[in-house]
Motif scaffolding. Structure first.
Motif, PDB file in Angstrom:
ATOM      1  N   ARG A  54     -19.865  44.657  13.054  1.00  0.00           N
ATOM      2  CA  ARG A  54     -19.226  45.253  14.271  1.00  0.00           C
ATOM      3  C   ARG A  54     -19.008  46.746  14.030  1.00  0.00           C
ATOM      4  O   ARG A  54     -18.853  47.149  13.176  1.00  0.00           O
ATOM      5  CB  ARG A  54     -17.850  44.559  14.478  1.00  0.00           C
ATOM      6  N   ILE A  55     -19.480  47.163  14.877  1.00  0.00           N
ATOM      7  CA  ILE A  55     -19.496  48.777  15.129  1.00  0.00           C
ATOM      8  C   ILE A  55     -18.597  49.139  16.469  1.00  0.00           C
ATOM      9  O   ILE A  55     -19.001  48.586  17.414  1.00  0.00           O
ATOM     10  CB  ILE A  55     -20.794  49.267  15.202  1.00  0.00           C
ATOM     11  N   LYS A  56     -17.549  49.697  16.188  1.00  0.00           N
ATOM     12  CA  LYS A  56     -16.522  49.868  17.470  1.00  0.00           C
ATOM     13  C   LYS A  56     -16.245  51.227  17.598  1.00  0.00           C
ATOM     14  O   LYS A  56     -15.785  51.907  16.474  1.00  0.00           O
ATOM     15  CB  LYS A  56     -15.573  48.956  17.228  1.00  0.00           C
ATOM     16  N   GLU A  57     -16.227  51.789  18.696  1.00  0.00           N
ATOM     17  CA  GLU A  57     -15.672  53.003  18.725  1.00  0.00           C
ATOM     18  C   GLU A  57     -13.836  53.121  18.822  1.00  0.00           C
ATOM     19  O   GLU A  57     -13.420  52.383  19.209  1.00  0.00           O
ATOM     20  CB  GLU A  57     -16.004  53.558  20.417  1.00  0.00           C
ATOM     21  N   ALA A  63     -15.624  52.747  13.758  1.00  0.00           N
ATOM     22  CA  ALA A  63     -15.086  51.704  12.706  1.00  0.00           C
ATOM     23  C   ALA A  63     -16.259  50.645  12.387  1.00  0.00           C
ATOM     24  O   ALA A  63     -16.735  50.127  13.237  1.00  0.00           O
ATOM     25  CB  ALA A  63     -14.046  51.064  13.512  1.00  0.00           C
ATOM     26  N   TYR A  64     -16.650  50.643  11.252  1.00  0.00           N
ATOM     27  CA  TYR A  64     -17.795  49.607  10.812  1.00  0.00           C
ATOM     28  C   TYR A  64     -16.946  48.560  10.151  1.00  0.00           C
ATOM     29  O   TYR A  64     -16.380  48.826   9.308  1.00  0.00           O
ATOM     30  CB  TYR A  64     -18.756  50.243   9.728  1.00  0.00           C
ATOM     31  N   SER A  65     -17.002  47.320  10.609  1.00  0.00           N
ATOM     32  CA  SER A  65     -16.534  46.345   9.862  1.00  0.00           C
ATOM     33  C   SER A  65     -17.461  44.914   9.878  1.00  0.00           C
ATOM     34  O   SER A  65     -18.249  44.923  10.441  1.00  0.00           O
ATOM     35  CB  SER A  65     -15.065  45.930  10.496  1.00  0.00           C
ATOM     36  N   CYS A  66     -17.082  44.305   8.912  1.00  0.00           N
ATOM     37  CA  CYS A  66     -17.819  43.114   8.698  1.00  0.00           C
ATOM     38  C   CYS A  66     -17.365  42.033   7.854  1.00  0.00           C
ATOM     39  O   CYS A  66     -16.217  42.122   7.090  1.00  0.00           O
ATOM     40  CB  CYS A  66     -19.132  43.481   7.922  1.00  0.00           C
ATOM     41  N   THR A  67     -17.808  40.777   7.969  1.00  0.00           N
ATOM     42  CA  THR A  67     -17.524  39.853   7.136  1.00  0.00           C
ATOM     43  C   THR A  67     -18.814  39.163   6.506  1.00  0.00           C
ATOM     44  O   THR A  67     -19.828  38.846   7.090  1.00  0.00           O
ATOM     45  CB  THR A  67     -16.998  38.398   7.760  1.00  0.00           C
ATOM     46  N   THR A  84     -14.041  53.404   8.280  1.00  0.00           N
ATOM     47  CA  THR A  84     -13.835  54.344   9.603  1.00  0.00           C
ATOM     48  C   THR A  84     -14.393  55.852   9.296  1.00  0.00           C
ATOM     49  O   THR A  84     -14.031  56.232   8.145  1.00  0.00           O
ATOM     50  CB  THR A  84     -12.418  54.326   9.765  1.00  0.00           C
ATOM     51  N   VAL A  85     -15.190  56.329  10.073  1.00  0.00           N
ATOM     52  CA  VAL A  85     -15.764  57.749   9.820  1.00  0.00           C
ATOM     53  C   VAL A  85     -15.193  58.462  11.346  1.00  0.00           C
ATOM     54  O   VAL A  85     -15.171  57.994  12.248  1.00  0.00           O
ATOM     55  CB  VAL A  85     -17.204  57.645   9.645  1.00  0.00           C
TER      56      VAL A  85
END
Length: 541
Positions: A54-57, A63-67, A84-85
């Motif tokens: 998932r890439i979310k503003e 925010a880049y998150s993953c499983t 988070t960047v």
């Protein structure tokens, strides 16, 4: 028992782009409010895992998150990550990851400070902490087996609008040591990462700048979806007559007052008269279940086929035993093994004069200590067992082996040794069983309990026959440690000991079946038949 390569950790690095060449190929691009992509992980063309990215503003950036799931690894493994960047993609704001296996969680945390970032990595036995990483705040973590973090690297590279760049990287799973790599754009939709001490990586992407393929070594991550996969422990039942699940009481009580029970399997022979000759198997270090990663289950089945009743148990807290693996110590391991001996004696169908212990790796040290004090134990076999303390001695041995084998570069070796020395000092300087480090509560008793042990004394105190078994090319516990065990045993008065060294065999006493070939089971070794025959024949004496 491998301290830096115990499980097949994916390689993590934090990257700083330092040189921009004047060839513009990337440029700005837009992301949606939230983008979701799924991936399949393949080895030798077979699906061995899945990833969801998932890439979310956010108000401050992205925010880049993953499983990430690897069910066919040695231990059914799930990674979660969150990076988070800032909006310019050049500044990391924070990174957290966890690796979860049945009964245990391993965490990494890179947190912002005034000058840059701190580094913290923790497992239930040891930890690594650095208050300030080098290179200030221009860092971003990536992992070569993670589509999520490779996406973050790709986005940053494309925004930099360069053909090629030098980069300084750090591998958090191997310690906060900086090294240099290069990132090159090989074609319109392909970048390549290479550097000393790291595996080369190719990353392909589409017209929307989403990662479509990551290739490193024999593992490939491809955009797509796969049906959920479940794995099974490798538990062959080919020679045993029957396998029953059992519960073993221990003297300890849980917080609710219930007695702490260990869950396990009892392998019974296909024929033979009661009472049975009995064997208890104890596995290597780590959150081991009753199968010992498929090693113990093979030994148990083979011995049952030769007329033995064989007991194997999950470590406390893993996955069906009660208790908490995160607070396990040498003392609790000894107590749990004594409880298993008591269980067999009290059943009534086991011969109390014919109970043997077989320990593998760390389990060999535990078995030797119990056999030296428990009068019901009449024989003990030590398989790939260290002659030294698990901490700090085996930790330092692992660092030495990894350096010789090229798995650690010189600065990593220096840092790892410094880390062990710092842990020793922390244990000696802390009166309590735990300590707070950068907001994390660290349990010290596993290290403390092994520091207080004396393996040579335990070995010389044994009064029963001992078989020492070792692979000649063991790269976890060097074979010369088997010779040191024999020296300690030979100091006994009237003791009987035997050494068996197996040519061309390593720590697992046979080849390891990888994730792709192991399906639907988890990755496991195939124990060489001559090892099983040697063990069985000796136990029958």
């Amino acid at each position: 028992m491998k301290w830096h390569v115990r499980f097949r950790w994916v390689t993590a690095v934090a990257l700083v782009l330092t040189i921009a060449l004047p060839v513009g190929l990337g440029g700005c691009f837009a992301r949606g409010k939230e983008d979701v992509n799924t991936y399949v992980v393949k080895e030798s063309g077979k699906v061995i895992g899945s990833q969801k990215v998932r890439i979310k503003e956010t108000g401050s950036g992205l925010a880049y998150s993953c499983t990430e799931k690897r069910p066919f690894a040695e231990l059914d493994t799930t990674f979660t990550r969150e990076l988070t960047v800032a909006k310019n993609l050049k500044t990391m704001l924070g990174y957290k990851s966890s690796k979860s296996v049945p009964g245990a969680v391993y965490r990494t945390d890179i947190s912002a400070t005034d000058q840059g970032f701190s580094f913290f990595a923790y497992d239930p036995r040891m930890f690594d902490y650095l208050p300030l990483m080098t290179n200030g705040k221009n860092v971003i973590p990536i992992e070569i087996d993670s589509a999520c973090l490779m996406q973050a690297l790709l986005d940053r590279f494309l925004v930099a609008n360069v053909q090629s760049a030098s980069a300084f990287v750090v591998v958090p799973s191997r310690g906060p040591v900086v090294r240099q790599v290069t990132v090159d754009r090989k074609s319109r939709f392909l970048i390549h990462l290479a550097g000393v001490g790291l595996d080369d990586v190719d990353v392909s992407f589409d017209r929307n700048n989403f990662v479509t393929r990551v290739r490193a070594l024999d593992v490939t991550i491809e955009k797509g979806s796969a049906a959920p996969s479940q794995s099974k422990s490798f538990e062959p039942v080919k020679k045993a007559g029957r396998v029953s699940e059992v519960r073993v009481d221990t003297p300890e009580r849980l917080h609710n007052g219930d007695r702490l029970e260990l869950a396990g399997n009892l392998y019974l022979p296909p024929s033979g008269k009661k009472p049975y000759r009995a064997v208890i198997l104890t596995g290597d270090a780590g959150p081991q279940d009753r199968t010992g990663g498929g090693f113990l289950s093979q030994v148990a089945d083979a011995l049952a086929g030769q007329g033995f009743a064989v007991l194997t148990c999950d470590r406390r807290g893993v996955p069906e035993s009660a208790g908490n693996y995160a607070t396990i110590t040498r003392k609790s391991l000894l107590s749990d093994l004594d409880s298993q001996v008591d269980y067999l004696v009290c059943r009534g169908d086991m011969d109390p004069e014919k109970i043997a212990l077989v320990g593998y790796g760390e389990g060999g040290l535990i078995s030797a200590s119990v056999a030296a004090a428990n009068p019901y134990v009449k024989r003990v076999a030590l398989m790939a067992t260290p002659s030294v303390k698990m901490f700090p001695d085996m930790a330092l041995t692992s660092i030495q082996i990894a350096t010789i084998d090229g798995k650690m570069i010189a600065p990593e070796t220096y840092h790892a040794r410094q880390c062990v020395e710092a842990l020793i000092g922390l244990v000696y300087g802390t009166a309590g069983e735990s300590v707070d480090v950068a907001g994390h509560k660290i349990f010290l008793e596993w290290m403390r309990s092994w520091m207080a042990s004396n393996p040579p004394a335990d070995l010389s105190a044994l009064k029963v026959p001992v078989l020492v078994m070792h692979g000649a090319v063991d790269r976890v516990v060097p074979v010369d440690q088997a010779s040191e065990i024999m020296k300690a045993l030979e100091t006994r008065q009237g003791g009987e000991q035997k050494l068996e060294v197996f040519d061309n065999l390593g720590h697992t006493f046979g080849p390891v079946v990888d994730e792709a070939k192991a399906r639907p089971y988890r990755s496991h070794p195939v124990v060489d038949r001559k090892v099983l025959v040697t063990l069985s024949d000796w136990l029958k004496k």
